[in-house]
Design a protein around this motif. Structure first.
Motif, PDB file in Angstrom:
ATOM      1  N   TYR A  76      39.026  36.020  39.881  1.00 15.39           N
ATOM      2  CA  TYR A  76      37.694  36.485  39.471  1.00 15.39           C
ATOM      3  C   TYR A  76      36.664  35.354  39.565  1.00 15.39           C
ATOM      4  O   TYR A  76      35.480  35.611  39.756  1.00 15.39           O
ATOM      5  N   LEU A 129      36.164  38.970  51.452  1.00 16.45           N
ATOM      6  CA  LEU A 129      34.722  39.217  51.349  1.00 16.45           C
ATOM      7  C   LEU A 129      33.972  38.899  52.648  1.00 16.45           C
ATOM      8  O   LEU A 129      32.739  38.876  52.665  1.00 16.45           O
ATOM      9  N   GLU A 172      39.920  35.118  48.650  1.00 15.25           N
ATOM     10  CA  GLU A 172      38.684  35.840  48.314  1.00 15.25           C
ATOM     11  C   GLU A 172      37.662  35.750  49.446  1.00 15.25           C
ATOM     12  O   GLU A 172      36.993  36.726  49.770  1.00 15.25           O
ATOM     13  N   ARG A 207      35.636  34.845  43.266  1.00 15.11           N
ATOM     14  CA  ARG A 207      34.974  36.103  43.674  1.00 15.11           C
ATOM     15  C   ARG A 207      33.528  36.131  43.182  1.00 15.11           C
ATOM     16  O   ARG A 207      32.606  36.443  43.917  1.00 15.11           O
ATOM     17  N   THR A 215      40.637  45.015  46.573  1.00 12.41           N
ATOM     18  CA  THR A 215      39.633  44.761  45.519  1.00 12.41           C
ATOM     19  C   THR A 215      40.260  44.917  44.134  1.00 12.41           C
ATOM     20  O   THR A 215      41.240  45.652  43.970  1.00 12.41           O
TER      21      THR A 215
END
Ligand SMILES: C[S@@+](CC[C@H](N)C(=O)[O-])C[C@H]1O[C@@H](n2cnc3c(N)ncnc32)[C@H](O)[C@@H]1O
Length: 178
Positions: free
Chosen positions: A40, A73, A69, A43, A6
């Motif tokens: 980012y 996740l 990602e 994400r 993370t």
């Protein structure tokens, strides 16, 4: 490979203007692939618009940022790129273990023909097409739309949009995200 799963600090974006002071180097992310996007971005999109085990598609895979990602996740994902070197690099970048379990597939192919994907089987498309005639992603791979002039580029993107519409689950709504 042991990785940092993370970002050190992460807050889900809640406006339409996003700014990331650092591009993000957790897991196997790096800025080395020309014109790749900051992790980012996928994400935020994945967390905002999908839930675990959903199927995510990135048909302009590049170095695999979106699929990294998705894997971190706990989403399933399919990545496609016209350039086999990009697919190879993505496979290297995806070669890590993490706490979440998911199914991740990569494939060399053209975003305008995803016939190996069934109609209405994808929950979310999270993708980052090339820029028309600015960064060229290969020397001369047929079908690489980064070589096209603006008008031809838009025509190809129209076909990509049709394929995207075909594979996306119809009438998926945000209330499904709970
Ligand atoms: C902007 S890059 C994607 C970068 C990616 N988001 C990342 O973070 O690494 C666009 C990618 O589209 C690929 N591409 C170009 N034409 C394509 C096509 N017709 N079908 C699939 N991929 C294509 C290029 O090879 C390049 O890797």
């Amino acid at each position: 490979m042991v990785i940092r799963e993370t970002p050190e600090r992460f807050k889900l974006e809640d406006t339409t203007i996003w700014s990331f002071p650092e591009r993000g180097n957790w897991a196997t992310h790096s800025g080395k692939y020309r014109g790749n996007w900051s992790p980012y971005i996928p994400r935020n999109i994945i967390l905002r618009y999908s839930k675990k085990k959903d199927w995510i598609l990135d048909q302009f895979l590049g170095s695999g940022t979106t699929l990294i990602e998705a894997k971190l996740l706990g989403r399933n994902a399919i990545g496609v790129d016209i350039n086999s070197e990009a697919v190879k690099l993505s496979n290297t970048n995806l070669n890590f273990t993490c706490q979440e379990k998911s199914k991740i597939f990569t494939k060399q192919g053209n975003a305008n023909n995803l016939s190996f994907i069934k109609d209405e089987s994808i929950d979310l498309i999270c993708t980052h097409p090339p820029y028309a005639d600015i960064i060229r992603y290969s020397k001369e791979i047929p079908g690489d739309i980064s070589h096209l002039k603006y008008e031809d580029f838009l025509q190809e993107l129209e076909q990509v949009a049709k394929e995207s519409y075909r594979v996306l689950i119809n009438k998926k709504c945000f209330s499904d995200m709970a």
